[in-house]
Design a protein around this motif. Sequence first.
Motif, PDB file in Angstrom:
ATOM      1  N   LEU B  72       0.869  -1.175   0.086  1.00 34.70           N
ATOM      2  CA  LEU B  72       0.013  -0.107  -0.066  1.00 34.70           C
ATOM      3  C   LEU B  72       0.890   1.103  -0.094  1.00 34.70           C
ATOM      4  O   LEU B  72       1.306   1.694   1.213  1.00 34.70           O
ATOM      5  N   THR B  73       1.461   1.650  -1.234  1.00 32.94           N
ATOM      6  CA  THR B  73       2.232   2.511  -1.298  1.00 32.94           C
ATOM      7  C   THR B  73       1.726   3.910  -1.984  1.00 32.94           C
ATOM      8  O   THR B  73       0.940   3.540  -3.133  1.00 32.94           O
ATOM      9  N   PHE B  74       1.931   4.913  -1.634  1.00 26.83           N
ATOM     10  CA  PHE B  74       1.650   6.156  -2.167  1.00 26.83           C
ATOM     11  C   PHE B  74       3.081   7.049  -2.455  1.00 26.83           C
ATOM     12  O   PHE B  74       3.626   7.360  -1.736  1.00 26.83           O
ATOM     13  N   ASP B  75       3.406   7.183  -3.931  1.00 33.97           N
ATOM     14  CA  ASP B  75       4.572   7.959  -4.284  1.00 33.97           C
ATOM     15  C   ASP B  75       5.735   7.389  -3.279  1.00 33.97           C
ATOM     16  O   ASP B  75       6.609   8.088  -2.777  1.00 33.97           O
ATOM     17  N   GLY B  76       6.109   5.979  -3.160  1.00 32.36           N
ATOM     18  CA  GLY B  76       7.238   5.664  -2.630  1.00 32.36           C
ATOM     19  C   GLY B  76       6.770   5.302  -0.842  1.00 32.36           C
ATOM     20  O   GLY B  76       7.633   4.801  -0.311  1.00 32.36           O
ATOM     21  N   GLN B  77       5.908   5.980  -0.472  1.00 35.02           N
ATOM     22  CA  GLN B  77       5.459   6.054   1.101  1.00 35.02           C
ATOM     23  C   GLN B  77       4.613   5.009   1.452  1.00 35.02           C
ATOM     24  O   GLN B  77       3.605   4.769   0.843  1.00 35.02           O
ATOM     25  N   ASP B  78       4.954   4.247   2.509  1.00 31.30           N
ATOM     26  CA  ASP B  78       3.982   3.111   2.745  1.00 31.30           C
ATOM     27  C   ASP B  78       3.048   3.440   3.719  1.00 31.30           C
ATOM     28  O   ASP B  78       3.239   3.769   4.886  1.00 31.30           O
ATOM     29  N   LEU B  79       1.780   3.471   3.155  1.00 33.06           N
ATOM     30  CA  LEU B  79       0.606   3.832   4.112  1.00 33.06           C
ATOM     31  C   LEU B  79       0.244   2.998   5.057  1.00 33.06           C
ATOM     32  O   LEU B  79      -0.617   3.242   5.817  1.00 33.06           O
ATOM     33  N   ARG B  80       0.784   1.841   5.195  1.00 36.98           N
ATOM     34  CA  ARG B  80       0.361   1.040   6.065  1.00 36.98           C
ATOM     35  C   ARG B  80       0.686   1.359   7.483  1.00 36.98           C
ATOM     36  O   ARG B  80       0.376   0.962   8.503  1.00 36.98           O
ATOM     37  N   GLY B  81       1.897   2.320   7.454  1.00 29.14           N
ATOM     38  CA  GLY B  81       2.157   2.950   8.826  1.00 29.14           C
ATOM     39  C   GLY B  81       1.052   3.936   9.586  1.00 29.14           C
ATOM     40  O   GLY B  81       1.211   4.183  10.671  1.00 29.14           O
ATOM     41  N   GLY B  82      -0.192   3.902   8.703  1.00 34.31           N
ATOM     42  CA  GLY B  82      -1.200   4.504   9.419  1.00 34.31           C
ATOM     43  C   GLY B  82      -1.106   5.923   9.694  1.00 34.31           C
ATOM     44  O   GLY B  82      -0.531   6.665   8.920  1.00 34.31           O
ATOM     45  N   GLU B  83      -1.886   6.524  10.941  1.00 37.11           N
ATOM     46  CA  GLU B  83      -2.111   7.935  11.018  1.00 37.11           C
ATOM     47  C   GLU B  83      -0.678   8.820  10.882  1.00 37.11           C
ATOM     48  O   GLU B  83      -0.671   9.837  10.200  1.00 37.11           O
ATOM     49  N   PRO B  84       0.257   8.388  11.396  1.00 34.80           N
ATOM     50  CA  PRO B  84       1.675   8.918  11.419  1.00 34.80           C
ATOM     51  C   PRO B  84       2.200   9.218   9.974  1.00 34.80           C
ATOM     52  O   PRO B  84       2.783  10.374   9.758  1.00 34.80           O
ATOM     53  N   VAL B  85       1.952   8.359   9.025  1.00 33.51           N
ATOM     54  CA  VAL B  85       2.154   8.575   7.693  1.00 33.51           C
ATOM     55  C   VAL B  85       0.957   9.291   7.044  1.00 33.51           C
ATOM     56  O   VAL B  85       1.492  10.310   6.083  1.00 33.51           O
ATOM     57  N   LEU B  86      -0.177   8.898   7.151  1.00 34.22           N
ATOM     58  CA  LEU B  86      -1.199   9.594   6.458  1.00 34.22           C
ATOM     59  C   LEU B  86      -1.800  10.987   7.141  1.00 34.22           C
ATOM     60  O   LEU B  86      -1.921  11.860   5.992  1.00 34.22           O
ATOM     61  N   ALA B  87      -1.556  11.176   8.317  1.00 36.33           N
ATOM     62  CA  ALA B  87      -2.011  12.582   8.536  1.00 36.33           C
ATOM     63  C   ALA B  87      -1.407  13.691   7.915  1.00 36.33           C
ATOM     64  O   ALA B  87      -2.093  14.602   7.572  1.00 36.33           O
ATOM     65  N   PRO B  88      -0.103  13.697   7.736  1.00 37.50           N
ATOM     66  CA  PRO B  88       0.795  14.648   7.158  1.00 37.50           C
ATOM     67  C   PRO B  88       0.600  14.803   5.671  1.00 37.50           C
ATOM     68  O   PRO B  88       0.537  15.819   4.886  1.00 37.50           O
ATOM     69  N   LEU B  89      -0.262  13.608   5.043  1.00 35.15           N
ATOM     70  CA  LEU B  89      -0.337  13.655   3.516  1.00 35.15           C
ATOM     71  C   LEU B  89      -1.849  14.194   3.156  1.00 35.15           C
ATOM     72  O   LEU B  89      -2.040  14.708   2.262  1.00 35.15           O
ATOM     73  N   ARG B  90      -2.567  13.952   4.242  1.00 30.11           N
ATOM     74  CA  ARG B  90      -3.999  14.387   3.954  1.00 30.11           C
ATOM     75  C   ARG B  90      -4.194  16.017   4.076  1.00 30.11           C
ATOM     76  O   ARG B  90      -3.588  16.705   4.582  1.00 30.11           O
ATOM     77  N   GLY B  91      -4.749  16.603   2.776  1.00 37.11           N
ATOM     78  CA  GLY B  91      -4.934  17.855   2.709  1.00 37.11           C
ATOM     79  C   GLY B  91      -3.652  18.471   1.988  1.00 37.11           C
ATOM     80  O   GLY B  91      -3.528  19.627   1.838  1.00 37.11           O
ATOM     81  N   ARG B  92      -2.699  17.792   1.951  1.00 40.12           N
ATOM     82  CA  ARG B  92      -1.494  18.285   1.152  1.00 40.12           C
ATOM     83  C   ARG B  92      -1.265  17.506  -0.126  1.00 40.12           C
ATOM     84  O   ARG B  92      -1.490  18.082  -1.406  1.00 40.12           O
ATOM     85  N   ARG B  93      -1.272  16.030  -0.017  1.00 34.51           N
ATOM     86  CA  ARG B  93      -0.924  15.187  -1.196  1.00 34.51           C
ATOM     87  C   ARG B  93      -2.396  14.317  -1.429  1.00 34.51           C
ATOM     88  O   ARG B  93      -2.433  13.865  -2.712  1.00 34.51           O
ATOM     89  N   LEU B  94      -3.189  14.261  -0.450  1.00 33.99           N
ATOM     90  CA  LEU B  94      -4.270  13.523  -0.673  1.00 33.99           C
ATOM     91  C   LEU B  94      -5.613  14.197  -0.244  1.00 33.99           C
ATOM     92  O   LEU B  94      -5.580  15.028   0.557  1.00 33.99           O
ATOM     93  N   GLY B  95      -6.498  14.269  -1.244  1.00 36.78           N
ATOM     94  CA  GLY B  95      -7.748  15.047  -1.120  1.00 36.78           C
ATOM     95  C   GLY B  95      -8.760  14.163  -1.285  1.00 36.78           C
ATOM     96  O   GLY B  95      -8.976  12.876  -1.840  1.00 36.78           O
ATOM     97  N   MET B  96      -9.927  14.644  -0.902  1.00 39.86           N
ATOM     98  CA  MET B  96     -11.431  13.701  -0.879  1.00 39.86           C
ATOM     99  C   MET B  96     -12.553  14.629  -1.175  1.00 39.86           C
ATOM    100  O   MET B  96     -12.678  15.967  -0.597  1.00 39.86           O
ATOM    101  N   ILE B  97     -13.300  14.208  -2.201  1.00 41.59           N
ATOM    102  CA  ILE B  97     -14.579  14.959  -2.462  1.00 41.59           C
ATOM    103  C   ILE B  97     -15.770  13.849  -2.036  1.00 41.59           C
ATOM    104  O   ILE B  97     -15.569  12.790  -2.470  1.00 41.59           O
ATOM    105  N   VAL B  98     -16.660  14.377  -1.494  1.00 41.42           N
ATOM    106  CA  VAL B  98     -17.807  13.400  -0.658  1.00 41.42           C
ATOM    107  C   VAL B  98     -18.966  13.384  -1.615  1.00 41.42           C
ATOM    108  O   VAL B  98     -19.133  14.278  -2.369  1.00 41.42           O
TER     109      VAL B  98
END
Lengths: 321, 317
Positions: B72-98
């Motif tokens: 589960l990698t996003f641009d080389g980063q392993d997203l399996r690391g959970g919140e510590p990896v994902l929190a800095p990515l959200r709103g910067r490199r990852l976005g969501m439309i609902v």
Amino acid sequence: MTAAFLRLSGPTLRHAGGVVLVGLLGALCIFAALRLGPGDPALTALGEGATPASVAAYRARWGLDQPWPVQFAAWLLPALHGDFGTSIAVASGIPVSRLIAERLPVTAFVGAYALVLATATALVAGAVAARWRGRWPDSLATTLAVLGVAMPDFWVAYLLIGSLAFGLGLFPSFGYVPPSVSLTGALSSATLPALAIAAPMAASFTRILRAALLEESLSEHVRVARALGHPGGFVFLHHVLRNALIPFVTVVGLQVRYLLGGTVVIERIFGLPGLGALMVDAAFARDYPLVQACALVFLIGVLAANLATDGLCALLDPRRS
Amino acid sequence: MTIATPLLSVADLAVTVPGPSGPWTAVAGIDLALARGETLGLIGESGSGKTLTGLALLGLLPSGARVTARRLTFDGQDLRGGEPVLAPLRGRRLGMIVQDPVGAFNPAKRIGWHMRAVLRRRGDRRPDAAACWLSAVGVRAAERVLAAYPHQLSGGMLQRVLIAMVGALEPDLIVADEPTTNLDAVVARQILDLIREQQNRTGCAVLFVTHDLAAARHLCDRVAVMVAGTIVEIGPASAVLEAPRHPYTRGLIATVRSLAARDPILVEMVGEPGRRETGGCPFLSRCPHADPLCRSDPPGLSALRPDHFLRCHHPDV
């Protein structure tokens, strides 16, 4: 600010009309309840052995021989101008408005103190419980809240007297110092009564805030805020806590009537010269004008609290306009 | 898959969610790759797990849900690391439309507050920044919209605002979870065009979760079709939607065509969308061609062509 005021005033003014109506109906209920209840002011004042002549003289003197509608009008019309007549038993001949003016500040001070204590405790405990849901801070807060809800206020009062007054000597167990004489003295003398009133309220407020926070944290705008990269603290403060305040304020406003009910018992236990204690004395003495006035003041207090709650909710929730 | 160094690479993703009778695996065996600038449609009926898959990538699943993956990698980063990896990515490199733009906004705060909170995060402090970003998504009366509370605006307008906010963050990957489902057809088309414009401007990838086949055809380079929590067919949008191979995809498209043509006899798919079954094909209970092999062996994802994969024992029936 103008927009906020307009938003506030529309529904609140409409509500205010209803409040006046409820107040008048309440006054009628208070008046009728006293006369339908057992006991006779004349016999209570003069004793069971009073002669019919002295009883009739007493009734004529205080207008108790008049028909009820006449008595009601004679009470209510001057009352609308702040004249509640004179006490007929507890402090015979002294204007009721003067007695209330002496006693009301005590009850208002202790009540406000209790409300501040309960709300502040609940804000902290509820937020901690929701933030660490299922972990030990949650268990601790929830357990204390269950305990608080289960304990009656008079029992808490004796517990506090036993521990903080007699045990540790931190606060006086009896009496009252007005804030006009000494603010620290007033706070010290009102702490134990305020705690006794606040404990059960803080417990139920905590449970409500915790539930509201947990429900709000499931809403879609919280998820979207996180997706937009807002930090956890920001989301909790501006999306979760901010919106959970709406049901919280509603419940706190509704609880004000229990607070006023609580003061009646608590003032007796702690020897506070408050309105609750005065009303109990007046009720035992069948001092109709005094009981009526006290009950009316309590009623107005509850209605004012409801009105304030409505206004606050309209400010907090823009959808209510 | 043939994409070199994909932006997002997913292998064997599974999502376990709490259910009334204990945890159950709602999504399993998801293999995906998404290149920069690419749009992948994730198609499936309600309950097929497509939304859960999208939320899993962002780490926004409801509490109690668990994500596992072989990769589960996003641009080389392993997203399996959970919140510590994902929190800095959200709103910067990852976005969501609902799906529900009305619920996406805090009802107690004005639109301007929402916009400013996002723009502050981005470091954009121009006084007219919010109005600029709104005009970029075709909002003309920006001042009026900024001063409004969410309940005073339409769903289409709120969706534009949400796209403006996500656009201002310029993420590399946008998960768009049924962004047009609650909108009427004209507005829906405008919203799809906005997403495409956004993509042309920033070169971001889009994971477009939808059950709207026409929208998928309009927007997507490739589509993946989900049934009961797993992908059964994945390939170029033109191939999958015009020459479908999986019995489910074929049934879905036949139904849509028969609806569009107002056929007197509606072509319907039999059965109800169900849970994943243990062992066997995920489409087993509803497939007209199921045989003992389908019952005993879950089919793997096999290549029909280098870019078109199918999970079926009987691709030629």
